[in-house]
Motif scaffolding. Structure first.
Motif, mmCIF file in Angstrom:
data_model
loop_
_atom_site.group_PDB
_atom_site.id
_atom_site.type_symbol
_atom_site.label_atom_id
_atom_site.label_comp_id
_atom_site.label_asym_id
_atom_site.label_seq_id
_atom_site.Cartn_x
_atom_site.Cartn_y
_atom_site.Cartn_z
ATOM 1 N N LYS A 110 -27.614 -11.964 32.160
ATOM 2 C CA LYS A 110 -27.371 -11.300 33.442
ATOM 3 C C LYS A 110 -26.833 -9.899 33.207
ATOM 4 C CE LYS A 110 -22.975 -13.808 33.746
ATOM 5 N NZ LYS A 110 -22.154 -14.716 34.568
ATOM 6 N N ARG A 112 -24.695 -6.474 35.411
ATOM 7 C CA ARG A 112 -23.800 -6.159 36.516
ATOM 8 C C ARG A 112 -24.187 -4.807 37.105
ATOM 9 N NH1 ARG A 112 -19.749 -2.606 36.139
ATOM 10 N NH2 ARG A 112 -18.108 -2.654 37.711
ATOM 11 N N CYS A 123 -25.232 -4.435 31.228
ATOM 12 C CA CYS A 123 -25.527 -5.787 30.735
ATOM 13 C C CYS A 123 -24.560 -6.226 29.643
ATOM 14 C CB CYS A 123 -26.962 -5.855 30.223
ATOM 15 S SG CYS A 123 -28.187 -5.458 31.494
ATOM 16 N N THR A 141 -17.393 -12.652 32.834
ATOM 17 C CA THR A 141 -17.949 -11.716 33.804
ATOM 18 C C THR A 141 -16.873 -11.260 34.788
ATOM 19 O OG1 THR A 141 -20.071 -12.848 33.679
ATOM 20 C CG2 THR A 141 -19.742 -11.367 35.542
#
Length: 585
Positions: A110, A112, A123, A141
């Protein structure tokens, strides 16, 4: 024949109980069997026991000239540790800021979104869970910016992190101590931008957040999902600000009377958080500014308890280091002023308290001050010149210092073995259950830079304080059990069992049971840190080298707020490994 029988049974006991878990009792009385003469240690109340009590009434610690040592725990922590909190699962949560660009660890699967940009993505992770035993990291995260935030460990062992920069300024983040957990965030829970604020636990286990840039007030951390609508004015913060704002990250300590000691720049007050009333103001502390960006250090000295405590349990604060109030403006022009080497101690529970001044062996700014399990303090990290800020300091202070608060004044500071890694702006440290000190971070730049005089630092070290002298290994106690449980209410008596490799004669004065609240450390200040010396009621032999210690948990939350603590048993200054316990929660 009688002598031979007793010798054979002694050998059996040393083999059977020296290297296995002790049992609760034997079918005969050891003191009677050995005639009370086994080193005097198994006489349960006779003359030998009284001699043991008198022999160590001064509780002289074992001598050591060991200057400590350093080990490299990790070459790459992934992120540079601007903030750190040890949790009860023996994982340290380390994080920096989301605004510093890419780090050295990827977010798995994922990315951000970067705020205030046109669709740019980040990333990489800006927080990690660091395993203190294996040095393995797990990326975490964070969506809102944690730059220069505050925090603390809640009574259930959850990290609560408040404030930061930009879209993170009003955020509250939660990180539980569980496998595969990650941050949960509430972006607008606070009333304003808590950037460079201080978060402190109150006697009931709730948190207060004090200050921040141009936030001359405080507020209480709400329940998850609730947004605050009210804060409370604190004139001290407005009165102590200056051009450099040398009152950020104010030093806030919970006193044993339930009030808050708040120190900003050079001044300090005692505030009742229940009534919002200032109870008293203390004298001005001389020798320069002490808070960010002058960035001195502060800690509570150990809180000593007795079986019968005074109505007000004495509480003493220490403040060290800092620098010139004009140091920030001068650093902007390339001039790095000398840091302060002065310290002040003050008993905050005393109505007419005054500062008692001392001097460190060297000047220090941006250092950390940590309570050690045996009641000493460790001063570590930082620089000798300049202030906090991007490349605003020079001359790294590589030499840790032990402070022994109960020694005569001229014997309190002892310099230790220096490191080879500069820990400047944005460095951290944390006391570990095995008594070592984790040291991480340092980034004086607004992005990660590695080919500089003071590079962004991803290496993690462990420092061994003097009590880990290898020559003292046979003096180090081992906690083999906490007999009642590992969760206690206030004022509850509980029993520990320890094993010693030697077969000493022990009295109460030889043993010190301490509990330590692991702090949230950032920018040279360890929030919510406290070491409490518990009342030892009795020390009794069980088997050769095995003793039971009866002690009392703290009397109420102002002495030790509810939550997780590391419990240590110290034998004449040498601590055991700590075990996690929970009090009042």
């Amino acid at each position: 024949m009688e002598v031979l029988s007793r010798s054979l049974i002694l050998v059996f006991l040393l083999i059977g109980f020296g290297f296995s878990k002790p049992v609760v009792s034997l079918p005969f009385g050891l003191g009677d069997f050995f005639g009370g003469g086994f080193g005097g240690g198994f006489n349960d109340g006779g003359d030998d026991a009284r001699v043991a009590e008198e022999l160590y009434t001064e509780n002289n610690d074992f001598d050591t000239n060991y200057p400590g040592s350093w080990e490299l725990a990790s070459e790459n922590s992934g992120v540079s540790s601007m903030h750190i909190q040890l949790l009860p699962n023996n994982k340290a949560i380390m994080f920096d800021a989301t605004v510093f660009g890419e780090t050295k660890v990827r977010l798995p699967g994922k990315c951000r979104p970067i705020p205030n940009t046109k669709g740019l993505m980040d990333c990489t992770a800006h927080a990690v869970e660091f395993d203190i035993e294996t040095s393995e990291i797990r990326p975490l995260t964070v969506m809102t910016d944690t730059w220069c935030s505050s925090g603390g460990m809640a009574p259930d062992g959850t990290l609560i992190n408040t404030g930061g920069w930009d879209e993170g300024g009003r955020a509250i983040r939660y990180m539980k101590a569980c496998e595969n957990c990650d941050f949960t965030e509430y972006p607008v829970a606070l009333t304003g931008m808590r950037w460079y604020a201080t978060q402190t636990m109150l006697a009931d286990g709730s948190f207060i957040v004090v200050g921040g840039r141009r936030m001359f007030n405080y507020e209480f951390v709400p329940r998850p999902g609730v947004n605050n609508v009210k804060n409370y004015d604190l004139p001290l913060l407005r009165e102590t600000t200056d051009l450099a704002e040398n009152n950020l990250y104010p030093f806030v300590h919970l006193s044993t009377d339930g009030n808050l000691f708040i120190f900003a720049n050079t001044r300090s007050i005692l505030l009742d958080p229940r009534t919002q009333k200032v109870i008293r103001e203390f004298p001005v502390l001389p020798d320069g500014s002490r808070n960010y960006p002058a960035s001195g250090m502060s800690a509570l000295l150990p809180i000593k308890l007795h079986g019968e405590n005074a109505d007000v349990i004495p509480t003493e604060v220490m403040v060290c280091g800092g620098g010139d109030p004009n140091g920030f403006a001068l650093a902007e022009k390339g001039t790095f002023t000398p840091a302060s080497s002065s310290c002040g101690r003050i008993q905050i529970t005393k109505p007419n308290a005054a500062w008692k001044m001392e001097k460190m062996p060297s000047p220090r700014v941006m250092g950390d001050m940590l309570n050690l399990p045996n009641g000493e303090l460790l001063i570590i990290n930082g620089a000798k010149k300049g202030v906090s800020g991007w490349e605003f300091a020079d001359d790294a202070n590589l030499t840790p210092v032990i402070y022994k608060p109960m020694k005569p004044k001229d014997e309190r500071f002892v310099e230790l073995r220096p490191t080879t890694i500069a820990r400047m702006y944005h460095s951290t440290s944390a006391v570990l259950p095995d008594g070592k000190v984790l040291v991480a971070g340092s980034n004086t730049h607004n992005v990660y830079k590695f080919n500089e005089k003071f590079p962004t630092e991803l290496r993690v070290e462990k420092f061994w304080p003097p009590y880990l002298d290898p020559m003292l290994n046979n003096k180090r106690p081992e906690i083999t059990s906490v007999l009642n449980a590992q969760k206690f209410q206030y004022g509850e008596e509980f029993t520990l069992r320890i094993r010693l490799r030697q077969l000493p004669v022990l009295g109460k004065k030889d043993i010190k049971v301490t509990i330590y609240a692991p702090p949230f450390t950032t920018h040279g200040y360890s929030m919510n840190q406290r070491l409490v010396v518990l009342a030892t009621k009795k020390v009794e032999p069980v088997f050769p080298g095995v003793f039971e210690i009866s002690t009392l948990s703290p009397p109420y939350g102002a002495v030790a707020p509810p939550g997780y603590y590391l419990l240590f048993v110290n034998y004449r200054g040498v601590p055991s490994k700590g075990v996690w316990i929970q009090i009042g929660a």
